[in-house]
Design a protein around this motif. Sequence first.
Motif, mmCIF file in Angstrom:
data_model
loop_
_atom_site.group_PDB
_atom_site.id
_atom_site.type_symbol
_atom_site.label_atom_id
_atom_site.label_comp_id
_atom_site.label_asym_id
_atom_site.label_seq_id
_atom_site.Cartn_x
_atom_site.Cartn_y
_atom_site.Cartn_z
ATOM 1 N N ARG A 1 45.295 26.805 33.066
ATOM 2 C CA ARG A 1 44.591 25.953 32.095
ATOM 3 C C ARG A 1 43.230 25.516 32.625
ATOM 4 O O ARG A 1 42.246 25.483 31.892
ATOM 5 C CB ARG A 1 45.435 24.727 31.748
ATOM 6 N N GLU A 2 43.181 25.152 33.917
ATOM 7 C CA GLU A 2 41.918 24.742 34.521
ATOM 8 C C GLU A 2 40.932 25.906 34.580
ATOM 9 O O GLU A 2 39.734 25.726 34.306
ATOM 10 C CB GLU A 2 42.151 24.166 35.919
ATOM 11 N N LEU A 3 41.417 27.095 34.923
ATOM 12 C CA LEU A 3 40.546 28.271 34.967
ATOM 13 C C LEU A 3 40.054 28.639 33.569
ATOM 14 O O LEU A 3 38.908 29.059 33.392
ATOM 15 C CB LEU A 3 41.284 29.452 35.611
ATOM 16 N N GLU A 4 40.907 28.447 32.580
ATOM 17 C CA GLU A 4 40.508 28.701 31.193
ATOM 18 C C GLU A 4 39.457 27.682 30.749
ATOM 19 O O GLU A 4 38.449 28.048 30.130
ATOM 20 C CB GLU A 4 41.736 28.640 30.286
ATOM 21 N N MET B 1 36.915 26.547 42.301
ATOM 22 C CA MET B 1 37.973 27.246 43.024
ATOM 23 C C MET B 1 39.009 26.280 43.590
ATOM 24 O O MET B 1 39.986 26.723 44.175
ATOM 25 C CB MET B 1 37.389 28.062 44.182
ATOM 26 N N GLY B 2 38.789 24.985 43.433
ATOM 27 C CA GLY B 2 39.730 24.003 43.951
ATOM 28 C C GLY B 2 41.139 24.312 43.476
ATOM 29 O O GLY B 2 41.353 24.643 42.324
ATOM 30 N N GLY B 3 42.085 24.239 44.346
ATOM 31 C CA GLY B 3 43.447 24.634 44.023
ATOM 32 C C GLY B 3 43.835 25.756 44.958
ATOM 33 O O GLY B 3 43.091 26.714 45.138
ATOM 34 N N LYS B 4 44.961 25.622 45.541
ATOM 35 C CA LYS B 4 45.371 26.535 46.605
ATOM 36 C C LYS B 4 45.497 27.984 46.161
ATOM 37 O O LYS B 4 45.215 28.899 46.925
ATOM 38 C CB LYS B 4 46.700 26.034 47.182
ATOM 39 N N ARG B 5 45.877 28.225 44.928
ATOM 40 C CA ARG B 5 46.173 29.591 44.492
ATOM 41 C C ARG B 5 45.187 30.144 43.461
ATOM 42 O O ARG B 5 45.363 31.257 42.988
ATOM 43 C CB ARG B 5 47.585 29.659 43.914
ATOM 44 N N GLY C 1 43.193 43.530 36.117
ATOM 45 C CA GLY C 1 43.443 43.768 34.692
ATOM 46 C C GLY C 1 44.268 42.637 34.104
ATOM 47 O O GLY C 1 44.786 41.786 34.829
ATOM 48 N N PRO C 2 44.389 42.602 32.771
ATOM 49 C CA PRO C 2 45.143 41.538 32.106
ATOM 50 C C PRO C 2 46.603 41.509 32.567
ATOM 51 O O PRO C 2 47.198 42.554 32.827
ATOM 52 C CB PRO C 2 45.075 41.908 30.625
ATOM 53 N N LEU C 3 47.138 40.290 32.668
ATOM 54 C CA LEU C 3 48.536 40.115 33.060
ATOM 55 C C LEU C 3 49.188 39.060 32.180
ATOM 56 O O LEU C 3 48.546 38.090 31.775
ATOM 57 C CB LEU C 3 48.641 39.667 34.524
ATOM 58 N N ARG C 4 50.481 39.253 31.934
ATOM 59 C CA ARG C 4 51.263 38.236 31.244
ATOM 60 C C ARG C 4 51.657 37.161 32.245
ATOM 61 O O ARG C 4 51.596 37.365 33.458
ATOM 62 C CB ARG C 4 52.496 38.875 30.611
ATOM 63 N N PHE C 5 52.083 36.012 31.741
ATOM 64 C CA PHE C 5 52.434 34.887 32.598
ATOM 65 C C PHE C 5 53.494 35.280 33.620
ATOM 66 O O PHE C 5 53.366 34.987 34.807
ATOM 67 C CB PHE C 5 52.917 33.689 31.763
ATOM 68 N N GLY C 6 54.549 35.937 33.173
ATOM 69 C CA GLY C 6 55.635 36.338 34.077
ATOM 70 C C GLY C 6 55.169 37.277 35.171
ATOM 71 O O GLY C 6 55.622 37.195 36.314
ATOM 72 N N GLU C 7 54.248 38.173 34.821
ATOM 73 C CA GLU C 7 53.699 39.083 35.830
ATOM 74 C C GLU C 7 52.896 38.311 36.875
ATOM 75 O O GLU C 7 52.994 38.582 38.073
ATOM 76 C CB GLU C 7 52.804 40.133 35.162
ATOM 77 N N LEU C 8 52.106 37.347 36.415
ATOM 78 C CA LEU C 8 51.353 36.509 37.356
ATOM 79 C C LEU C 8 52.295 35.706 38.230
ATOM 80 O O LEU C 8 52.088 35.576 39.437
ATOM 81 C CB LEU C 8 50.434 35.541 36.593
ATOM 82 N N GLU D 1 56.077 27.460 38.547
ATOM 83 C CA GLU D 1 55.699 27.759 37.169
ATOM 84 C C GLU D 1 54.769 26.678 36.621
ATOM 85 O O GLU D 1 53.772 26.969 35.963
ATOM 86 C CB GLU D 1 56.968 27.869 36.320
ATOM 87 N N ARG D 2 55.098 25.438 36.910
ATOM 88 C CA ARG D 2 54.279 24.301 36.450
ATOM 89 C C ARG D 2 52.866 24.369 37.021
ATOM 90 O O ARG D 2 51.882 24.171 36.308
ATOM 91 C CB ARG D 2 54.949 22.990 36.849
ATOM 92 N N MET D 3 52.745 24.649 38.312
ATOM 93 C CA MET D 3 51.442 24.698 38.955
ATOM 94 C C MET D 3 50.634 25.894 38.458
ATOM 95 O O MET D 3 49.421 25.795 38.257
ATOM 96 C CB MET D 3 51.585 24.733 40.476
ATOM 97 N N LEU D 4 51.290 27.027 38.236
ATOM 98 C CA LEU D 4 50.601 28.196 37.702
ATOM 99 C C LEU D 4 50.031 27.874 36.323
ATOM 100 O O LEU D 4 48.877 28.191 36.028
ATOM 101 C CB LEU D 4 51.536 29.406 37.634
#
Length: 123
Positions: free
Chosen positions: A56-59, A17-21, A32-39, A48-51
């Motif tokens: 990627r880390e969560l994946e 869970m490390g990471g502020k967001r 439910g599933p979301l597209r990048f822009g929705e997230l 955008e870079r941090m998201l």
Amino acid sequence: MQRQSYTCGLDAAIDVMGGKRKGLILFWLGEGPLRFGELRRTVTGISERMLTLQLRELEASGLVHREVHHQVPPKVEYSLTEFGHSLIEVLGPLGQWGEENMERLEASREARGPAGVSGSAAP
């Protein structure tokens, strides 16, 4: 250099869970599933870079699945894996605790000031 083993289950959970967001990302993907822009619009206060980095880390941790739909324009959706859903189940009570204690926690944060230290000056 070899990575040190976890000392307990809480250590392992906090590491993933490390990471502020990341918690917020997982929370919204639990709906439910979301597209990048929705997230990007839903998870406030993240660049955008941090998201991208945190997704990627969560994946890589196996919590989030990234699916590319080959169409024009390209469509990428993010969703929770079964492993990710298992984490969301335990984050619910933590979120409830936060809701119940939000005022107290905000007052404590304000008392610490902008640097995160108590109001007393160092000798």
